[in-house]
Write an enzyme that holds these catalytic residues in place. Structure first.
Site, PDB file in Angstrom:
ATOM      1  N   GLY A   9       0.824  -1.203   0.000  1.00 44.57           N
ATOM      2  CA  GLY A   9       0.000   0.000   0.000  1.00 44.57           C
ATOM      3  C   GLY A   9       0.853   1.245   0.000  1.00 44.57           C
ATOM      4  O   GLY A   9       1.989   1.245  -0.471  1.00 44.57           O
ATOM      5  N   ARG A  31      -2.588  -8.105  -1.769  1.00 38.30           N
ATOM      6  CA  ARG A  31      -3.869  -8.749  -2.066  1.00 38.30           C
ATOM      7  C   ARG A  31      -4.340  -8.390  -3.469  1.00 38.30           C
ATOM      8  O   ARG A  31      -4.961  -9.201  -4.155  1.00 38.30           O
ATOM      9  CB  ARG A  31      -4.914  -8.345  -1.025  1.00 38.30           C
ATOM     10  CG  ARG A  31      -4.771  -9.070   0.285  1.00 38.30           C
ATOM     11  CD  ARG A  31      -5.940  -8.810   1.205  1.00 38.30           C
ATOM     12  NE  ARG A  31      -6.092  -7.412   1.547  1.00 38.30           N
ATOM     13  CZ  ARG A  31      -7.048  -6.918   2.317  1.00 38.30           C
ATOM     14  NH1 ARG A  31      -7.983  -7.724   2.802  1.00 38.30           N
ATOM     15  NH2 ARG A  31      -7.100  -5.629   2.605  1.00 38.30           N
ATOM     16  N   SER A 123       8.628   5.645  10.686  1.00 36.01           N
ATOM     17  CA  SER A 123       8.097   6.994  10.539  1.00 36.01           C
ATOM     18  C   SER A 123       8.646   7.606   9.259  1.00 36.01           C
ATOM     19  O   SER A 123       9.778   7.342   8.874  1.00 36.01           O
ATOM     20  CB  SER A 123       8.499   7.865  11.739  1.00 36.01           C
ATOM     21  OG  SER A 123       7.973   9.170  11.610  1.00 36.01           O
ATOM     22  N   GLY A 125       6.051   8.558   6.591  1.00 33.55           N
ATOM     23  CA  GLY A 125       4.841   8.814   5.820  1.00 33.55           C
ATOM     24  C   GLY A 125       5.092   8.867   4.323  1.00 33.55           C
ATOM     25  O   GLY A 125       5.940   8.159   3.773  1.00 33.55           O
ATOM     26  N   LYS A 175       8.019   3.662  18.832  1.00 33.21           N
ATOM     27  CA  LYS A 175       7.184   4.333  17.834  1.00 33.21           C
ATOM     28  C   LYS A 175       5.883   4.845  18.463  1.00 33.21           C
ATOM     29  O   LYS A 175       5.381   5.915  18.090  1.00 33.21           O
ATOM     30  CB  LYS A 175       6.866   3.368  16.692  1.00 33.21           C
ATOM     31  CG  LYS A 175       5.948   3.929  15.591  1.00 33.21           C
ATOM     32  CD  LYS A 175       6.518   5.177  14.945  1.00 33.21           C
ATOM     33  CE  LYS A 175       5.887   5.494  13.594  1.00 33.21           C
ATOM     34  NZ  LYS A 175       4.431   5.540  13.563  1.00 33.21           N
ATOM     35  N   HIS A 178       6.774   7.984  20.194  1.00 38.77           N
ATOM     36  CA  HIS A 178       7.038   8.953  19.124  1.00 38.77           C
ATOM     37  C   HIS A 178       5.731   9.569  18.637  1.00 38.77           C
ATOM     38  O   HIS A 178       5.614  10.792  18.500  1.00 38.77           O
ATOM     39  CB  HIS A 178       7.766   8.234  17.980  1.00 38.77           C
ATOM     40  CG  HIS A 178       7.821   8.970  16.679  1.00 38.77           C
ATOM     41  ND1 HIS A 178       6.747   9.049  15.808  1.00 38.77           N
ATOM     42  CD2 HIS A 178       8.833   9.645  16.077  1.00 38.77           C
ATOM     43  CE1 HIS A 178       7.086   9.743  14.748  1.00 38.77           C
ATOM     44  NE2 HIS A 178       8.343  10.119  14.879  1.00 38.77           N
ATOM     45  N   GLU A 182       4.186  13.353  18.819  1.00 30.37           N
ATOM     46  CA  GLU A 182       3.707  13.992  17.589  1.00 30.37           C
ATOM     47  C   GLU A 182       2.333  14.617  17.797  1.00 30.37           C
ATOM     48  O   GLU A 182       2.072  15.738  17.351  1.00 30.37           O
ATOM     49  CB  GLU A 182       3.659  12.935  16.486  1.00 30.37           C
ATOM     50  CG  GLU A 182       3.122  13.387  15.149  1.00 30.37           C
ATOM     51  CD  GLU A 182       2.980  12.212  14.204  1.00 30.37           C
ATOM     52  OE1 GLU A 182       1.831  11.831  13.896  1.00 30.37           O
ATOM     53  OE2 GLU A 182       4.021  11.648  13.797  1.00 30.37           O
ATOM     54  N   TYR A 183       1.450  13.899  18.499  1.00 30.10           N
ATOM     55  CA  TYR A 183       0.126  14.445  18.809  1.00 30.10           C
ATOM     56  C   TYR A 183       0.268  15.776  19.551  1.00 30.10           C
ATOM     57  O   TYR A 183      -0.423  16.765  19.249  1.00 30.10           O
ATOM     58  CB  TYR A 183      -0.657  13.478  19.703  1.00 30.10           C
ATOM     59  CG  TYR A 183      -1.422  12.382  19.012  1.00 30.10           C
ATOM     60  CD1 TYR A 183      -0.859  11.658  17.966  1.00 30.10           C
ATOM     61  CD2 TYR A 183      -2.696  12.035  19.428  1.00 30.10           C
ATOM     62  CE1 TYR A 183      -1.559  10.632  17.360  1.00 30.10           C
ATOM     63  CE2 TYR A 183      -3.401  11.009  18.824  1.00 30.10           C
ATOM     64  CZ  TYR A 183      -2.826  10.303  17.793  1.00 30.10           C
ATOM     65  OH  TYR A 183      -3.521   9.291  17.188  1.00 30.10           O
TER      66      TYR A 183
END
Length: 307
Positions: A9, A31, A123, A125, A175, A178, A182-183
């Site tokens: 993905g 898949r 991390s 993205g 993580k 981490h 980040e929040y």
């Protein structure tokens, strides 16, 4: 080095591309066969596999299988199937956003069969393909040593941006923390820029300030870089719905803080702010408004009008 990547993905696909560009041969399974075949067509170091069994069969011992699937049912099913195809000494890496407690269970389960388990907090993205990924890795020294060529290829540079942080579970635990931080950082930026934007009499341009703070300020960061970029195009953000998702890791971080007796008011408040944004019913706010009216006669709004 050759490894299998299960799950191609948004994250897994770009990780496969970066590995291939770094000289690692990738046997890709997804898949959706079309996704795997498209990736294989992009790069000679990526080969599409029709099944998980075929992906494993294309490897040589010690075989390395890297899973980039959603935590929960999809990962559990993959681990169960891999257990039937792998042998002692082989290595399974879970790079998804898993609860570290589940990773401890997975390590014990595979360890009973002599299979090494590595949990990798990843991390980076959508920017990871270009900039590299930050990798927080938990597992045995032996397993991580085998993985090192892949870690060096995925990281921003071979000698930085990745670390073996401890035994199984430590990668996803690191993580988790981490993402909790980040929040908090995101919430602080959101609240501060909300203050700037609301001070209408000063006419402050939030986009200008974001760009200003990127240079020399103690709050400069990649999050600020990203914010300066989109605010330069759209300061009002009128087309963006005020609904902020939480992926789960913020909840896990707060739970861990409670279990450990560690005060984490900033991380907890940031998580609750996301919950508030998701409350389409708005019942709490309506209840508060009626309470203020009941004890103090304060005005409430009905249908957009005060009474």
């Amino acid at each position: 080095m050759r490894l299998a990547m299960l799950g191609l993905g948004r994250m897994g696909g770009n990780m496969a591309r970066r590995l291939a560009a770094g000289g690692v041969e990738v046997i890709g399974w997804n898949r959706s066969r079309e996704t795997a075949e498209t990736l294989a067509g992009e790069h000679g170091n990526i080969v599409a596999a029709q099944t998980m069994a075929e992906a494993v069969a294309a490897l040589t011992p010690p075989r390395v299988v890297w899973i980039m699937l959603p935590a929960g049912e999809a990962t559990e099913a993959a681990l169960m199937e891999l257990g039937r195809h792998l042998a002692p000494g082989d290595i399974v890496v879970d790079g998804g956003n898993a609860d570290y407690r589940e990773s401890l269970d997975h390590g014990r389960l595979l360890g009973d069969s002599g299979i090494e388990f590595v949990d990798a907090g990843v991390s980076g993205g959508v920017w990871g393909l270009e900039e590299g990924y930050c990798l927080m890795v938990g597992g045995s020294e032996a397993a991580v040593s085998v993985l090192e060529p892949a870690l060096r290829a995925l990281a921003p540079a071979p000698d930085r941006g990745w670390a073996h942080v401890g035994p199984v579970g430590a990668g996803h635990f690191t993580k988790m923390v981490h993402n909790g931080i980040e929040y908090g950082m995101m919430q602080a930026f959101a609240e501060g820029f909300d203050l700037l934007e609301r001070k209408a009499e000063f006419g402050i341009d939030p986009g200008q300030v974001a760009e200003l703070w990127r240079h020399g300020s103690v709050v400069r960061s990649w999050l600020l870089d990203l914010m300066a970029d989109f605010l330069s195009e759209d300061t009002a953000l009128d087309d963006i719905s005020p609904w902020v998702a939480d992926s789960g890791e913020g909840r896990w971080t707060v739970r861990e803080a409670v279990d450990s007796g560690v005060p984490a008011p900033v991380l907890t408040a940031a998580l609750y702010a996301r919950f508030a944004s998701q409350d389409e019913r708005g019942y709490q706010a309506r209840l508060l408004a009626r309470l203020r009216q009941a004890f103090g006669g304060h005005a409430v709004r009905r249908g957009g009008e005060a009474e």
